[in-house]
Design an enzyme around this catalytic site. Structure first.
Site: not given
Lengths: 134, 134
Positions: A7, A79, A130
């Site tokens: 994502h 992020h 991440e």
């Protein structure tokens, strides 16, 4: 090492407006809002055919995205999350290459119930990255 | 209206270092660098299983990403590109909804040879959004 882009997370100052923008103006499929009290955010997912946009809105007094929103009044991309098969192997490779892992340096359970790591933006082209084990 | 996330563009201050990071540290497949003199950038694509990361490096004296890099010394995420089937229909819908299109307001041919539009970040959660007709 990295697989799919799981994502792109966008921090927003007005969750209803962001949902309306993605659902009504951009015509995308948008999930219900979910409170994540352990992570200090409310999340909404925009489901695209190949990946997701995660809309993040602060929850509680110590939200980890509040500082970002204070600096970015319109919101912004917070992020990127890449998938990895083995978070511990990923960590070992990154540390061996001199990369900085945020927090304790050990994987923890993220907002989607899977082991994650966050990597230092200065080591990754100014991008907060991440890694999520899938 | 929007379909796949075509790419995430990251502006970088050191292209060789960014390529080494994505190829060697993160283990991704990385394309050759391509000069785009009409667009003032050098592009490198990181090929993920479901989408692409576009690394952008300035080319020439008037690169459209130089200002961004001056403000973001480590680099950073520059824009998101969503695919649309019909760029003119997309433009009409966005204008009807009060969204601002950058530049002339009309689609132009982008770095990948396809019709594109860029949308105003203040209308899109602080995110520079590119739409590309596919």
């Amino acid at each position: 090492m990295i697989g799919k882009l799981n994502h792109v997370a966008i921090a927003v100052n007005d969750l209803d407006a962001a949902v309306a923008l993605y659902r009504d103006t951009l015509g995308a499929t948008v999930s219900e809002a979910v409170e994540q009290p352990d992570h200090g955010v409310i999340t909404v997912f925009v489901e695209l055919p190949n990946t997701k946009i995660e809309l993040l809105y602060p929850l509680g007094d110590n939200s980890p995205i509040q500082g970002f929103l204070n600096k970015n009044a319109s919101g912004g991309i917070h992020h990127l999350c890449y998938e990895v098969e083995d978070i511990h192997a990923a960590k070992d490779k990154l540390v061996a290459d001199g990369m900085r892992i945020l927090g304790s340096g050990e994987p923890r359970i993220g907002a989607h119930g899977k082991p994650i790591l966050f990597l230092h933006p200065k080591d990754f082209c100014g991008t907060l990255v991440e890694l999520e084990e899938v």
